[in-house]
Design an enzyme around this catalytic site. Structure first.
Site, PDB file in Angstrom:
ATOM      1  N   GLN A  83       0.812  -1.209   0.000  1.00  0.00           N
ATOM      2  CA  GLN A  83       0.000   0.000   0.000  1.00  0.00           C
ATOM      3  C   GLN A  83       0.852   1.267   0.000  1.00  0.00           C
ATOM      4  OE1 GLN A  83      -2.514  -0.455   3.464  1.00  0.00           O
ATOM      5  NE2 GLN A  83      -3.480  -2.305   2.671  1.00  0.00           N
ATOM      6  N   HIS A 145      -0.937   0.026   5.711  1.00  0.00           N
ATOM      7  CA  HIS A 145      -1.458   1.035   6.637  1.00  0.00           C
ATOM      8  C   HIS A 145      -0.486   2.197   6.877  1.00  0.00           C
ATOM      9  CE1 HIS A 145      -4.414  -2.095   8.598  1.00  0.00           C
ATOM     10  NE2 HIS A 145      -4.452  -2.082   7.270  1.00  0.00           N
ATOM     11  N   GLU A 238     -14.733   4.268  10.247  1.00  0.00           N
ATOM     12  CA  GLU A 238     -15.204   5.328  11.130  1.00  0.00           C
ATOM     13  C   GLU A 238     -15.051   6.715  10.513  1.00  0.00           C
ATOM     14  OE1 GLU A 238     -13.799   3.145  15.310  1.00  0.00           O
ATOM     15  OE2 GLU A 238     -13.092   5.162  14.818  1.00  0.00           O
ATOM     16  N   TYR A 248      -8.942   7.347  20.086  1.00  0.00           N
ATOM     17  CA  TYR A 248     -10.069   6.830  19.306  1.00  0.00           C
ATOM     18  C   TYR A 248     -10.243   5.323  19.430  1.00  0.00           C
ATOM     19  CZ  TYR A 248     -10.603  11.538  17.716  1.00  0.00           C
ATOM     20  OH  TYR A 248     -10.820  12.899  17.717  1.00  0.00           O
ATOM     21  N   TYR A 259     -10.016  -9.975   9.865  1.00  0.00           N
ATOM     22  CA  TYR A 259     -10.209 -10.544   8.534  1.00  0.00           C
ATOM     23  C   TYR A 259     -10.408 -12.050   8.594  1.00  0.00           C
ATOM     24  CZ  TYR A 259      -8.686  -5.985   6.887  1.00  0.00           C
ATOM     25  OH  TYR A 259      -8.588  -4.637   6.658  1.00  0.00           O
TER      26      TYR A 259
END
Length: 371
Positions: A83, A145, A238, A248, A259
């Site tokens: 990513q 991420h 979210e 959070y 997953y």
């Protein structure tokens, strides 16, 4: 005939617009450009050009409906894996005078990969004075991420999202820069009035913690407060309002599961940890977001627009008193992963699609809806 040929040469990639209906507006969608390699973010220059990042490491220029062949020179070295790659781009609020931009990207050394932010001067298709101003530590060997979304506040402080790097326990470790939002100055220093921290070993650029993988960040056009959304695992995406010193909750509390199908936590609430303003279950894989405050869509003013990768759509959220009172799906028939959504200087909505042949889409009112 010569006039038609000239128009084609000037705007070869703009397709005829298709018209769609929604609850409050009929709208048109046209393809402005295609051929981008997994575009990730875009920003609009005062001269009318649009700068677009490609995850593969190039910064491209869209000019008068044409994607220029030559990429911007001087882009810093980018680690392209999983990513990771070239991610977000933002203009400094005083860009007209200082010509500064900021770029977020994956960076790699022998110690591993991480999220890095650099500032640079942009002029005439080139970056100069490229200077890293933030590097999340420690590095790791995962390629997931990175987060990387950014936004400036009214004081010209820069908010930077750093993901948990696929190692969820890092999001609750204050000795680790992963899994939170950092707020810095353009000099790379902690912004004034960041949350006070008692531990001198903790990076005082921290603004929030407990964030999994923020892929959308925008500044509210009226309040100036920074809003974000983040990927959950299977469920639990979210929308959050970013408030100084807030935890959070990831992964202590979550509305999603792993997953594998197994629970991550048996808690969705815990004292001292914030609840999301809104969440999705199942996950839509949100990416990119913007508030609309233009005049071309008067019945969308104040609404929040969120792209979705997994469900391949744009979600419109109507918000009153920090609560979602209406949700509507747009572009769900196009079958494109949506990576970014921004309001353009023309007060249209601009969208990037995530693929090896990524597109720039432009959403305008149907003719009958034009003010």
């Amino acid at each position: 005939m010569r006039a038609l040929i000239l128009i084609f040469l000037l705007f070869p990639l703009i397709s005829p617009a298709d018209t769609y209906s929604s609850r409050h507006h009929d709208y048109r969608v046209e393809t402005i450009a295609s051929g981008l390699d997994h575009p990730w973010a875009m920003t609009f220059l005062p001269n009318g050009d649009t700068l677009i990042t490609e995850r593969a490491g190039q910064l491209r220029i869209l000019r008068d409906g044409r994607l220029l062949d030559d990429p911007v020179s001087g882009v810093p070295e980018v680690a392209v894996a999983g990513q990771g790659g070239l991610l977000d781009i933002e203009l400094h609020p005083d860009f007209q005078n200082n010509r500064q931009i900021v770029l977020s990207y994956a960076h790699e050394t022998w110690d591993g990969m991480t999220t890095r932010v650099a500032k640079a001067r942009y002029e005439s298709g080139a970056l100069t004075d490229v200077t890293p101003i933030f590097t999340a530590l420690p590095r790791s060997n995962t390629s997931r991420h990175f987060a990387g979304r950014m936004a400036f506040d009214a004081q010209e402080n820069l908010y930077i999202a750093v993901g948990d790097r696929g190692e969820m326990e890092r999001a609750q470790d204050l000795g680790d820069d992963a899994g939170g939002v950092h707020r810095i100055t353009m000099a790379g220093e902690p912004a004034p009035n960041n949350p006070p921290l008692d531990d001198s070993d903790v990076n005082d650029t921290f603004y929030t913690v407990g964030n999994r993988n923020i892929q959308g960040m925008t500044r509210h056009p009226e309040t100036g407060v920074i809003w974000t959304h983040e990927h959950g695992p299977r469920g639990g995406d979210e929308v959050n309002i970013i408030r100084a010193g807030t935890n959070y909750g990831w992964p202590v509390i979550t509305h999603g599961i792993g997953y594998s199908g197994l629970p991550i936590s048996d808690k969705t609430h815990k004292e001292g940890m914030a609840q999301p303003l809104h969440f999705w279950d199942p996950s839509i894989a949100p990416s990119g977001m913007t508030f609309y405050d233009g005049d071309r869509f008067p019945n969308w003013q104040g609404d929040l627009f969120v792209g979705a990768l997994k469900f391949q759509k744009v979600v419109r959220l109507r918000i009153r008193d920090d609560a979602v009172i209406e949700e509507e799906d747009l572009l769900s028939d196009l079958n494109h992963r949506i990576r970014a959504v921004r309001q353009g200087p023309d007060e249209a909505l601009w969208v990037l699609t995530d693929s090896s042949n990524g597109r720039v889409l432009r959403i305008t009112p149907a003719q009958s809806d034009e003010p």
